[in-house]
Structure formats: C-alpha cells, structure tokens
Motif scaffolding. Structure first.
Motif, PDB file in Angstrom:
ATOM      1  N   TYR A  91     -25.502  37.517 -11.424  1.00 44.85           N
ATOM      2  CA  TYR A  91     -24.980  38.497 -12.637  1.00 44.85           C
ATOM      3  C   TYR A  91     -23.625  38.132 -13.360  1.00 44.85           C
ATOM      4  O   TYR A  91     -23.213  38.194 -14.437  1.00 44.85           O
ATOM      5  CB  TYR A  91     -25.229  39.733 -12.371  1.00 44.85           C
ATOM      6  CG  TYR A  91     -26.733  40.276 -12.282  1.00 44.85           C
ATOM      7  CD1 TYR A  91     -27.360  40.308 -13.591  1.00 44.85           C
ATOM      8  CD2 TYR A  91     -27.401  40.344 -11.016  1.00 44.85           C
ATOM      9  CE1 TYR A  91     -28.766  40.572 -13.735  1.00 44.85           C
ATOM     10  CE2 TYR A  91     -28.817  40.794 -11.325  1.00 44.85           C
ATOM     11  CZ  TYR A  91     -29.324  40.808 -12.404  1.00 44.85           C
ATOM     12  OH  TYR A  91     -30.853  40.992 -12.510  1.00 44.85           O
ATOM     13  N   ASN A 132     -24.027  47.978 -20.070  1.00 45.25           N
ATOM     14  CA  ASN A 132     -24.335  47.737 -18.476  1.00 45.25           C
ATOM     15  C   ASN A 132     -23.969  49.128 -17.883  1.00 45.25           C
ATOM     16  O   ASN A 132     -24.787  49.512 -16.936  1.00 45.25           O
ATOM     17  CB  ASN A 132     -23.980  46.565 -17.896  1.00 45.25           C
ATOM     18  CG  ASN A 132     -24.672  45.428 -18.247  1.00 45.25           C
ATOM     19  OD1 ASN A 132     -25.859  45.446 -18.157  1.00 45.25           O
ATOM     20  ND2 ASN A 132     -23.921  44.499 -18.649  1.00 45.25           N
ATOM     21  N   CYS A 133     -23.205  49.855 -18.413  1.00 44.40           N
ATOM     22  CA  CYS A 133     -22.666  51.051 -17.601  1.00 44.40           C
ATOM     23  C   CYS A 133     -23.462  52.362 -18.270  1.00 44.40           C
ATOM     24  O   CYS A 133     -23.495  53.355 -17.586  1.00 44.40           O
ATOM     25  CB  CYS A 133     -21.224  51.347 -17.962  1.00 44.40           C
ATOM     26  SG  CYS A 133     -20.061  50.272 -16.843  1.00 44.40           S
ATOM     27  N   PHE A 139     -29.936  51.694 -21.858  1.00 44.43           N
ATOM     28  CA  PHE A 139     -29.887  50.437 -21.844  1.00 44.43           C
ATOM     29  C   PHE A 139     -31.237  49.902 -22.272  1.00 44.43           C
ATOM     30  O   PHE A 139     -31.560  48.825 -22.951  1.00 44.43           O
ATOM     31  CB  PHE A 139     -29.610  50.005 -20.572  1.00 44.43           C
ATOM     32  CG  PHE A 139     -29.658  48.526 -20.150  1.00 44.43           C
ATOM     33  CD1 PHE A 139     -28.479  47.784 -20.710  1.00 44.43           C
ATOM     34  CD2 PHE A 139     -30.539  47.749 -19.696  1.00 44.43           C
ATOM     35  CE1 PHE A 139     -28.484  46.452 -20.678  1.00 44.43           C
ATOM     36  CE2 PHE A 139     -30.487  46.541 -19.767  1.00 44.43           C
ATOM     37  CZ  PHE A 139     -29.522  45.812 -20.049  1.00 44.43           C
ATOM     38  N   GLU A 143     -32.234  47.175 -25.435  1.00 40.86           N
ATOM     39  CA  GLU A 143     -32.992  45.955 -24.786  1.00 40.86           C
ATOM     40  C   GLU A 143     -34.074  45.904 -25.872  1.00 40.86           C
ATOM     41  O   GLU A 143     -34.386  44.698 -26.091  1.00 40.86           O
ATOM     42  CB  GLU A 143     -33.288  46.264 -23.441  1.00 40.86           C
ATOM     43  CG  GLU A 143     -33.953  44.789 -22.950  1.00 40.86           C
ATOM     44  CD  GLU A 143     -32.503  43.845 -22.638  1.00 40.86           C
ATOM     45  OE1 GLU A 143     -33.226  42.617 -22.736  1.00 40.86           O
ATOM     46  OE2 GLU A 143     -31.713  43.947 -22.631  1.00 40.86           O
TER      47      GLU A 143
END
Length: 167
Positions: A91, A132-133, A139, A143
C-alpha cells in the motif's frame, strides 16, 4: 459483520485505477492486442480466485485484519508479521505510484513548475490521506463516483476511437 458499503460502492471498487489511463498504450505497444487480453484475463482469473478463497475464509471466520490473522492461525506467527509488513509495503508503494501517475498527468498542463510541484507533492498526498482517513462509507461513495467517472471515460474513449477509425 456490519457492512456499510452497498452494491454500487462494491462494484466501483473493481473498476481499474488511474494507471490504466497512463500505461495501457505502452502495454499495448509491447504485447499487442492478444497479449494484453491474455494478460488481463490471466491476472483477472488469479485475482478472482484469491478473492473467492479469502471471502470464503472470512465468511467462516470473520476477524479484523484477516490477512495477518489467517497466516498467524494456520501457518506461523513470524510469517504473519512478514505478511503484515508486505501488506503495508504494497500500500505504501501504491501511494507512491498514484503520486507518480498524478505527476505524469500534471505534465500535460501548462503550469509553472512551482505550482506543478505544489499540486503533486503537497496537495495530492494530502487529498489521498484525507480520503483514506475518512470513514468507510464516505470512502465508498467517493470510490463509487470515481469509478463511474472512469467508466464514462473508458466508454467515451472507445466510442471516440471507433468514430476516428471510421473516418
């Protein structure tokens, strides 16, 4: 197990990333159409097989941090540590790859070098970290929208290529 993502968010997670737009021409030039289709098919079958196996294991034994826990329980605790580090490294390298791809795309704009550097090396990592947080639900929606935009661009590119080839 609580699943905050709906079917649209899950579907958009499988849509190809930004790298498909920056390297697909190179791959096509090297391997040709049959090579690209074969490579995508092989990678797709392997990915689907691995994900099916993992989903079956998670369904039977739902734990957090499943990749490390499965290795710790069924193989070895030291190997689980190695898997965790490799998972983190994959990652971390993906994060760097996204920034490099953004830098390649920013090269097409006629921005001053200072603005281009600020955009790529400051703004992109901050945006990626913020995404990401965010919570899983936020998210997932981001996405989903990104996947829809990428799908529209791919379909639009295909239509544009057919129109240009017909002229």
């Amino acid at each position: 197990m609580d699943d905050p993502l709906g079917p649209p968010q899950k579907l958009s997670a499988v849509v190809g990333g930004i790298i498909i737009f920056s390297t697909s021409g190179e791959i096509l030039a090297i391997a040709g159409p049959a090579g690209v289709l074969t490579a995508f098919a092989v990678v797709g079958v392997i990915t689907i097989s691995v994900m099916e196996g993992l989903s079956e294991m998670i369904e039977l034994w739902p734990v957090s941090n499943a990749m490390m826990e499965f290795v710790r329980a069924f193989i070895d605790e030291d190997l689980a540590t190695v898997v965790g580090i490799a998972y983190w490294y994959s990652y971390a390298s993906l994060f760097a790859t996204l920034i490099i791809a953004a830098a390649e795309f920013a090269g097409y704009w006629d921005l001053a070098q200072v603005w281009q550097s600020f955009l790529i090396f400051v703004l992109c990592p901050v945006i990626l970290l913020a995404l990401n947080c965010a919570g899983v639900k936020i998210f997932g929606y981001i996405e989903c929208v990104g996947g829809a935009i990428k799908t529209v661009f791919v379909i639009g590119s295909i239509i544009l290529l057919f129109v240009l080839a017909g002229q």
